[in-house]
Design a protein around this motif. Structure first.
Motif, PDB file in Angstrom:
ATOM      1  N   SER A  97       0.843  -1.195   0.000  1.00 43.23           N
ATOM      2  CA  SER A  97       0.000   0.000   0.000  1.00 43.23           C
ATOM      3  C   SER A  97       0.875   1.240   0.000  1.00 43.23           C
ATOM      4  CB  SER A  97      -0.911   0.018   1.236  1.00 43.23           C
ATOM      5  OG  SER A  97      -1.794  -1.079   1.218  1.00 43.23           O
ATOM      6  N   PRO A  98       0.424   2.336  -0.597  1.00 44.37           N
ATOM      7  CA  PRO A  98       1.230   3.564  -0.587  1.00 44.37           C
ATOM      8  C   PRO A  98       1.324   4.139   0.821  1.00 44.37           C
ATOM      9  CG  PRO A  98      -0.959   3.995  -1.458  1.00 44.37           C
ATOM     10  CD  PRO A  98      -0.859   2.504  -1.301  1.00 44.37           C
ATOM     11  N   SER A  99       2.408   4.856   1.072  1.00 42.84           N
ATOM     12  CA  SER A  99       2.588   5.528   2.370  1.00 42.84           C
ATOM     13  C   SER A  99       2.042   6.945   2.252  1.00 42.84           C
ATOM     14  CB  SER A  99       4.067   5.545   2.764  1.00 42.84           C
ATOM     15  OG  SER A  99       4.560   4.226   2.925  1.00 42.84           O
ATOM     16  N   VAL A 100       0.748   7.072   2.446  1.00 39.64           N
ATOM     17  CA  VAL A 100       0.088   8.373   2.295  1.00 39.64           C
ATOM     18  C   VAL A 100       0.316   9.207   3.550  1.00 39.64           C
ATOM     19  CG1 VAL A 100      -2.114   9.549   1.954  1.00 39.64           C
ATOM     20  CG2 VAL A 100      -1.633   7.397   0.761  1.00 39.64           C
ATOM     21  N   ASN A 101       0.715  10.458   3.350  1.00 39.66           N
ATOM     22  CA  ASN A 101       0.989  11.366   4.467  1.00 39.66           C
ATOM     23  C   ASN A 101       0.226  12.666   4.247  1.00 39.66           C
ATOM     24  OD1 ASN A 101       2.015  12.941   6.508  1.00 39.66           O
ATOM     25  ND2 ASN A 101       4.163  12.558   6.048  1.00 39.66           N
ATOM     26  N   ALA A 133       1.407   9.215  -2.882  1.00 40.34           N
ATOM     27  CA  ALA A 133       0.567   8.470  -3.825  1.00 40.34           C
ATOM     28  C   ALA A 133       0.524   9.209  -5.159  1.00 40.34           C
ATOM     29  CB  ALA A 133      -0.831   8.285  -3.259  1.00 40.34           C
ATOM     30  N   SER A 134      -0.263   8.658  -6.092  1.00 35.81           N
ATOM     31  CA  SER A 134      -0.385   9.275  -7.418  1.00 35.81           C
ATOM     32  C   SER A 134      -1.606  10.178  -7.510  1.00 35.81           C
ATOM     33  CB  SER A 134      -0.457   8.189  -8.497  1.00 35.81           C
ATOM     34  OG  SER A 134       0.706   7.388  -8.488  1.00 35.81           O
ATOM     35  N   THR A 135      -2.717   9.741  -6.932  1.00 37.74           N
ATOM     36  CA  THR A 135      -3.942  10.544  -6.934  1.00 37.74           C
ATOM     37  C   THR A 135      -4.485  10.591  -5.514  1.00 37.74           C
ATOM     38  OG1 THR A 135      -5.349   8.625  -7.446  1.00 37.74           O
ATOM     39  CG2 THR A 135      -4.488   9.907  -9.318  1.00 37.74           C
ATOM     40  N   GLU A 169     -12.501  17.066  -2.646  1.00 32.43           N
ATOM     41  CA  GLU A 169     -11.514  17.646  -3.558  1.00 32.43           C
ATOM     42  C   GLU A 169     -10.486  16.574  -3.898  1.00 32.43           C
ATOM     43  OE1 GLU A 169     -10.656  22.086  -2.406  1.00 32.43           O
ATOM     44  OE2 GLU A 169     -11.234  20.993  -0.591  1.00 32.43           O
ATOM     45  N   SER A 170     -10.026  16.586  -5.151  1.00 31.66           N
ATOM     46  CA  SER A 170      -9.131  15.536  -5.628  1.00 31.66           C
ATOM     47  C   SER A 170      -7.748  16.059  -6.007  1.00 31.66           C
ATOM     48  CB  SER A 170      -9.760  14.815  -6.827  1.00 31.66           C
ATOM     49  OG  SER A 170     -10.054  15.742  -7.868  1.00 31.66           O
ATOM     50  N   THR A 171      -7.357  17.191  -5.435  1.00 32.76           N
ATOM     51  CA  THR A 171      -6.036  17.750  -5.695  1.00 32.76           C
ATOM     52  C   THR A 171      -5.079  17.364  -4.568  1.00 32.76           C
ATOM     53  OG1 THR A 171      -6.763  19.794  -4.623  1.00 32.76           O
ATOM     54  CG2 THR A 171      -6.895  19.693  -7.032  1.00 32.76           C
ATOM     55  N   GLU A 172      -3.791  17.471  -4.857  1.00 29.12           N
ATOM     56  CA  GLU A 172      -2.779  17.137  -3.842  1.00 29.12           C
ATOM     57  C   GLU A 172      -2.866  18.068  -2.643  1.00 29.12           C
ATOM     58  OE1 GLU A 172       2.102  17.120  -3.544  1.00 29.12           O
ATOM     59  OE2 GLU A 172       1.139  16.697  -5.459  1.00 29.12           O
ATOM     60  N   GLY A 184      -5.100   8.237  -0.644  1.00 25.99           N
ATOM     61  CA  GLY A 184      -4.199   8.287  -1.790  1.00 25.99           C
ATOM     62  C   GLY A 184      -4.152   6.950  -2.493  1.00 25.99           C
ATOM     63  N   THR A 185      -4.114   6.969  -3.808  1.00 28.04           N
ATOM     64  CA  THR A 185      -4.068   5.755  -4.624  1.00 28.04           C
ATOM     65  C   THR A 185      -2.830   5.801  -5.505  1.00 28.04           C
ATOM     66  OG1 THR A 185      -6.487   5.670  -4.652  1.00 28.04           O
ATOM     67  CG2 THR A 185      -5.330   4.347  -6.293  1.00 28.04           C
ATOM     68  N   ASP A 186      -2.103   4.662  -5.574  1.00 31.20           N
ATOM     69  CA  ASP A 186      -0.889   4.637  -6.388  1.00 31.20           C
ATOM     70  C   ASP A 186      -1.152   4.026  -7.759  1.00 31.20           C
ATOM     71  OD1 ASP A 186      -1.046   1.899  -6.020  1.00 31.20           O
ATOM     72  OD2 ASP A 186       0.620   1.794  -4.602  1.00 31.20           O
ATOM     73  N   GLY A 187      -0.077   3.808  -8.515  1.00 32.91           N
ATOM     74  CA  GLY A 187      -0.213   3.287  -9.877  1.00 32.91           C
ATOM     75  C   GLY A 187      -0.704   1.861  -9.939  1.00 32.91           C
ATOM     76  N   ASN A 188      -0.633   1.117  -8.837  1.00 32.01           N
ATOM     77  CA  ASN A 188      -1.138  -0.261  -8.799  1.00 32.01           C
ATOM     78  C   ASN A 188      -2.589  -0.331  -8.323  1.00 32.01           C
ATOM     79  OD1 ASN A 188       1.369  -1.489  -9.565  1.00 32.01           O
ATOM     80  ND2 ASN A 188       2.131  -1.074  -7.499  1.00 32.01           N
ATOM     81  N   ASN A 189      -3.204   0.843  -8.177  1.00 33.22           N
ATOM     82  CA  ASN A 189      -4.582   0.949  -7.692  1.00 33.22           C
ATOM     83  C   ASN A 189      -4.712   0.521  -6.229  1.00 33.22           C
ATOM     84  OD1 ASN A 189      -7.168   1.895  -8.359  1.00 33.22           O
ATOM     85  ND2 ASN A 189      -7.954  -0.189  -8.560  1.00 33.22           N
TER      86      ASN A 189
END
Length: 198
Positions: A36-40, A60-62, A69-72, A88-93
Motif C-alpha cells: 500500500s502507498p505511504s500516504v501522508n 501516492a499518485s492521486t 476535492e481531488s487535488t494534492e 491516496g491511490t498509487d499506480g497499482n490501484n
C-alpha cells in the motif's frame, strides 16, 4: 473445492491439482501482492479564527480528500478545530488513508483605547502594535503610546497564541506650542489638559 479465498501477506504461488478417471493434472497461479502507498497528510496545523491554511498530501499518485476535492493540496478555513482525511491511490490501484488536524484558536477580545493625560493606553494582550491612520508606527509595541501628531490611532493586540484583534480608531488632536527660549522649559509638548512652564 472449486474456489478458495486467499489473503497472502506477500506474493505467493498457488497450485490446484485435479484428479479424474484419466489421471491427475495441476495448474499454478501467481498472486502478486503490492504494498500500500505511504500516504501522508502532513503534520497538525494551528491557525487563528478566520484564517485559511493549506493542507498537502504526499506518497501516492492521486488523492481524494473528505471535502471531495481531488487535488494534492487543498485550502481550508474551519471555524473550529477540525480533522481532515485524504485517501491516496498509487499506480497499482492500491490505496491508503491518512488524517490531519487543524486546531483553531479563538481571537482575543477587541482592545479599547483610552486617553490618560498625553498618552493612549490599552490592556489585555501579550504584545501590541500601534497604527496611525492605518499605517504601522515603528517600535510602537507597548500598551502605552504617546502620540506626536493629530490623527486616527488604533492598536492591534496579540494574545499568547499569536492571534490578534484590532481596536476601533481613536481620534487624537495634538495641542502644542512652539519651543521658547532655551532658559524656559515647557512640558509636556504636545499637551492635553495641563501645561507646565518653568
Amino acid at each position: 473445492t472449486d474456489d478458495i479465498n486467499v489473503n497472502p501477506g506477500s506474493s505467493e504461488t498457488y497450485t490446484a491439482t485435479s484428479t479424474n478417471s484419466c489421471g491427475t493434472a495441476s495448474e499454478s497461479v501467481a498472486v502478486t501482492v503490492n504494498n500500500s502507498p505511504s500516504v501522508n497528510a502532513g503534520g497538525g496545523v494551528i491557525i487563528c479564527e478566520g484564517e485559511t491554511t493549506s493542507l498537502s498530501a504526499s506518497g501516492a499518485s492521486t488523492y481524494l480528500w473528505d471535502t471531495q476535492e481531488s487535488t494534492e493540496s487543498i485550502s481550508v478555513a474551519p471555524s473550529q478545530t477540525s480533522s481532515y482525511s485524504v485517501t491516496g491511490t498509487d499506480g497499482n490501484n492500491c490505496s491508503a488513508t491518512d488524517q490531519v488536524t487543524v486546531t483553531v484558536n479563538s481571537l482575543p477580545s477587541q482592545p479599547i483605547i483610552t486617553a490618560n493625560g498625553s498618552d493612549l493606553e490599552t490592556t489585555g494582550g501579550s504584545s501590541y502594535q500601534w497604527y496611525l491612520d492605518g499605517v504601522l508606527i515603528e517600535n510602537a509595541t507597548s500598551p502605552t503610546y504617546t502620540p506626536t501628531q493629530t490623527g486616527n490611532y488604533s492598536v492591534e493586540l496579540f494574545d499568547e497564541n499569536g492571534c490578534s484583534s484590532t481596536s476601533e480608531e481613536f481620534n487624537w488632536i495634538a495641542v502644542g506650542i512652539e519651543e521658547l527660549e532655551s532658559l524656559v522649559n515647557v512640558y509636556p509638548n504636545p499637551f492635553l489638559d495641563q501645561l507646565v512652564i518653568v
